[in-house]
Motif scaffolding. Structure first.
Motif, PDB file in Angstrom:
ATOM      1  N   TYR A   1       0.943  -1.156   0.077  1.00  0.00           N
ATOM      2  CA  TYR A   1      -0.025  -0.064   0.015  1.00  0.00           C
ATOM      3  C   TYR A   1       0.877   1.167   0.005  1.00  0.00           C
ATOM      4  O   TYR A   1       2.031   1.372  -0.203  1.00  0.00           O
ATOM      5  N   PHE A   2       0.159   2.193   0.354  1.00  0.00           N
ATOM      6  CA  PHE A   2       0.890   3.751   0.348  1.00  0.00           C
ATOM      7  C   PHE A   2       1.519   4.061   2.024  1.00  0.00           C
ATOM      8  O   PHE A   2       0.998   3.349   2.793  1.00  0.00           O
TER       9      PHE A   2
ATOM     10  N   VAL B   1      -7.308   2.774   2.689  1.00  0.00           N
ATOM     11  CA  VAL B   1      -8.146   1.676   2.906  1.00  0.00           C
ATOM     12  C   VAL B   1      -7.551   0.325   3.190  1.00  0.00           C
ATOM     13  O   VAL B   1      -8.121  -0.872   3.034  1.00  0.00           O
TER      14      VAL B   1
ATOM     15  N   TRP C   1       5.660   4.402  -6.724  1.00  0.00           N
ATOM     16  CA  TRP C   1       4.503   3.885  -7.231  1.00  0.00           C
ATOM     17  C   TRP C   1       4.640   3.601  -8.895  1.00  0.00           C
ATOM     18  O   TRP C   1       3.986   2.367  -9.073  1.00  0.00           O
TER      19      TRP C   1
ATOM     20  N   LYS D   1       2.838   0.020 -10.404  1.00  0.00           N
ATOM     21  CA  LYS D   1       1.616  -0.227 -10.737  1.00  0.00           C
ATOM     22  C   LYS D   1       1.034  -1.360 -11.687  1.00  0.00           C
ATOM     23  O   LYS D   1       0.205  -1.783 -11.487  1.00  0.00           O
TER      24      LYS D   1
ATOM     25  N   LYS E   1      -3.941  -2.500 -11.073  1.00  0.00           N
ATOM     26  CA  LYS E   1      -3.278  -1.287 -11.418  1.00  0.00           C
ATOM     27  C   LYS E   1      -3.349  -0.330 -10.161  1.00  0.00           C
ATOM     28  O   LYS E   1      -3.495   0.831  -9.974  1.00  0.00           O
ATOM     29  N   ALA E   2      -3.891  -0.947  -8.696  1.00  0.00           N
ATOM     30  CA  ALA E   2      -4.159  -0.206  -7.605  1.00  0.00           C
ATOM     31  C   ALA E   2      -3.729  -0.761  -6.504  1.00  0.00           C
ATOM     32  O   ALA E   2      -3.561  -2.105  -6.596  1.00  0.00           O
ATOM     33  N   LEU E   3      -3.697  -0.179  -5.382  1.00  0.00           N
ATOM     34  CA  LEU E   3      -3.632  -0.905  -3.988  1.00  0.00           C
ATOM     35  C   LEU E   3      -4.524  -0.515  -3.073  1.00  0.00           C
ATOM     36  O   LEU E   3      -5.177   0.386  -3.366  1.00  0.00           O
ATOM     37  N   PRO E   4      -4.746  -1.347  -1.950  1.00  0.00           N
ATOM     38  CA  PRO E   4      -3.922  -2.460  -1.592  1.00  0.00           C
ATOM     39  C   PRO E   4      -4.015  -3.743  -2.285  1.00  0.00           C
ATOM     40  O   PRO E   4      -4.763  -4.016  -3.022  1.00  0.00           O
TER      41      PRO E   4
ATOM     42  N   LEU F   1      -8.211  -5.785  -3.933  1.00  0.00           N
ATOM     43  CA  LEU F   1      -9.607  -5.206  -3.464  1.00  0.00           C
ATOM     44  C   LEU F   1      -9.604  -5.464  -1.972  1.00  0.00           C
ATOM     45  O   LEU F   1      -9.607  -6.279  -1.309  1.00  0.00           O
ATOM     46  N   SER F   2      -9.647  -4.068  -1.027  1.00  0.00           N
ATOM     47  CA  SER F   2      -9.440  -4.037   0.381  1.00  0.00           C
ATOM     48  C   SER F   2     -10.690  -4.793   0.966  1.00  0.00           C
ATOM     49  O   SER F   2     -10.335  -5.525   2.082  1.00  0.00           O
TER      50      SER F   2
HETATM   51  N1  LIG Z   1     -11.899  -0.121  -4.105  1.00  0.00           N
HETATM   52  C1  LIG Z   1     -10.341  -0.523  -4.056  1.00  0.00           C
HETATM   53  C2  LIG Z   1      -9.893   0.782  -4.285  1.00  0.00           C
HETATM   54  C3  LIG Z   1      -8.365   0.800  -4.882  1.00  0.00           C
HETATM   55  C4  LIG Z   1      -7.691   2.286  -5.158  1.00  0.00           C
HETATM   56  O1  LIG Z   1      -8.471   3.045  -5.767  1.00  0.00           O
HETATM   57  N2  LIG Z   1      -6.556   2.510  -4.581  1.00  0.00           N
HETATM   58  C5  LIG Z   1      -6.071   3.608  -4.810  1.00  0.00           C
HETATM   59  C6  LIG Z   1      -5.487   4.168  -3.290  1.00  0.00           C
HETATM   60  S1  LIG Z   1      -6.690   4.267  -2.145  1.00  0.00           S
HETATM   61  C7  LIG Z   1      -4.696   3.654  -5.742  1.00  0.00           C
HETATM   62  O2  LIG Z   1      -4.255   2.555  -5.916  1.00  0.00           O
HETATM   63  N3  LIG Z   1      -4.401   4.869  -6.200  1.00  0.00           N
HETATM   64  C8  LIG Z   1      -3.184   4.894  -7.085  1.00  0.00           C
HETATM   65  C9  LIG Z   1      -3.658   4.660  -8.647  1.00  0.00           C
HETATM   66  O3  LIG Z   1      -4.667   4.324  -8.879  1.00  0.00           O
HETATM   67  O4  LIG Z   1      -2.614   4.891  -9.470  1.00  0.00           O
HETATM   68  C10 LIG Z   1     -10.072  -1.062  -2.803  1.00  0.00           C
HETATM   69  O5  LIG Z   1     -10.770  -1.032  -1.806  1.00  0.00           O
HETATM   70  O6  LIG Z   1      -8.972  -1.824  -2.817  1.00  0.00           O
END
Ligand SMILES: N[C@@H](CCC(=O)N[C@@H](CS)C(=O)NCC(=O)O)C(=O)O
Length: 214
Positions: A13-14, A19, A44, A48, A54-57, A68-69
Motif C-alpha cells: 500500500y502507500f 483503505v 509507485w 503499478k 493497477k491499484a493498491l492495496p 480489493l481491500s
Molecule cells: N476499491 C479499491 C480501491 C483501490 C484504489 O483506488 N486504490 C488507490 C489508493 S486508495 C490507488 O491505488 N491509487 C493509485 C492509482 O490508482 O494509481 C479497494 O478498496 O481496494
C-alpha cells in the motif's frame, strides 16, 4: 484461531492508513506477522503495472497477489476466526461493511473538494442529512446484541467491530475540520469505539503505527 504461521503475508500500500488500515488492524488483532510494504509516490509508477487492478492495496499470500481491500479483509477475517460463527453472523458482518461503503460515497466527494469553505458546508450537510441514518443503523445493530454493551455480532470481536472502529477513527478526524463530532450524542457507539481501542493489540498498534495524514 488460525495457525499463525500458515501463510506468508505481504501487504502492499502507500504511506497512509487509507483503505489498507482495516487490513493492518486485522493482522494486529490476530497477532499474525505480515510485511507492511508502503510505497512512496515516487516508487509507485514502477509498481503499478504489476498489480492486478493497477491499484493498491494488494495482499501477497505466499507470493500470489490478491486485490480489493474489502475482499482481502473478509478473507483475513475468515482465516483469523473473526467472521462470526454461522452464515447469519456473516450476513450481519457484511451488512455493516456494506453500509460503511455506502456511507463513504458522500465522504469521497468531500475529501476531494479543494475549497475549504465548500468542504465545511458539505460536511455540515452530510452530518445533518446522510450520517444520522447510518449511525441509527449501527446503533440499532449494536443494541440488538447484548444490549449494546459488547460487540456488534455474537459474543466476541469480529470484522464488523474493526470496520466501525476504523471508520469512526477516519470520520472523526475528517469532521473535526468543520468543528463537528460524528459520535456526539451517540454514547453506545462511543463506548464501542473505546472498547475496540482498549484491546491491547489495537492500543499497541495505535502507539506504534507511522503517523500519516490519512
Ligand atoms: N476499491 C479499491 C480501491 C483501490 C484504489 O483506488 N486504490 C488507490 C489508493 S486508495 C490507488 O491505488 N491509487 C493509485 C492509482 O490508482 O494509481 C479497494 O478498496 O481496494
Amino acid at each position: 484461531m488460525a495457525d499463525k504461521s500458515k501463510h506468508s503475508y505481504k501487504l502492499l500500500y502507500f504511506q497512509s492508513r487509507g483503505v489498507a488500515e482495516l487490513i493492518r488492524l486485522l493482522f494486529k488483532v490476530a497477532e499474525v506477522d505480515f510485511e507492511d510494504k508502503r510505497y512512496s509516490r515516487e516508487e509507485w509508477p514502477s509498481q503499478k503495472e504489476a498489480q492486478p487492478l493497477k491499484a493498491l492495496p494488494v495482499l501477497e499470500v505466499d507470493g500470489k497477489k490478491y486485490c480489493l481491500s474489502a475482499a482481502i479483509a473478509r478473507y483475513l477475517a475468515e482465516e483469523f476466526g473473526l467472521m462470526g460463527s454461522c452464515p447469519l453472523d456473516v450476513l450481519r458482518i457484511n451488512e455493516i461493511q456494506e453500509a460503511v461503503t455506502e456511507m463513504f460515497k458522500d465522504f469521497f466527494e468531500i475529501f476531494y473538494e479543494k475549497d475549504k469553505d465548500k468542504k465545511v458546508t458539505m460536511l455540515q450537510k452530510t452530518n445533518k442529512e446522510t450520517l444520522p441514518k447510518f449511525l441509527d443503523f449501527y446503533e440499532k445493530r449494536l443494541k440488538e446484541n447484548n444490549k449494546g454493551e459488547g460487540w456488534v455480532v455474537g459474543d466476541k470481536l469480529t470484522l464488523a467491530d474493526l470496520v466501525l472502529y476504523n471508520t469512526f477513527h477516519t470520520i472523526t478526524l475528517f469532521m473535526s475540520m468543520a468543528g463537528l463530532n460524528a459520535l456526539e450524542k451517540r454514547p453506545l457507539l462511543q463506548a464501542h469505539y473505546a472498547r475496540v481501542e482498549a484491546l491491547p493489540q489495537i492500543a499497541a498498534w495505535i502507539k506504534a503505527r507511522p503517523e500519516t495524514e490519512n
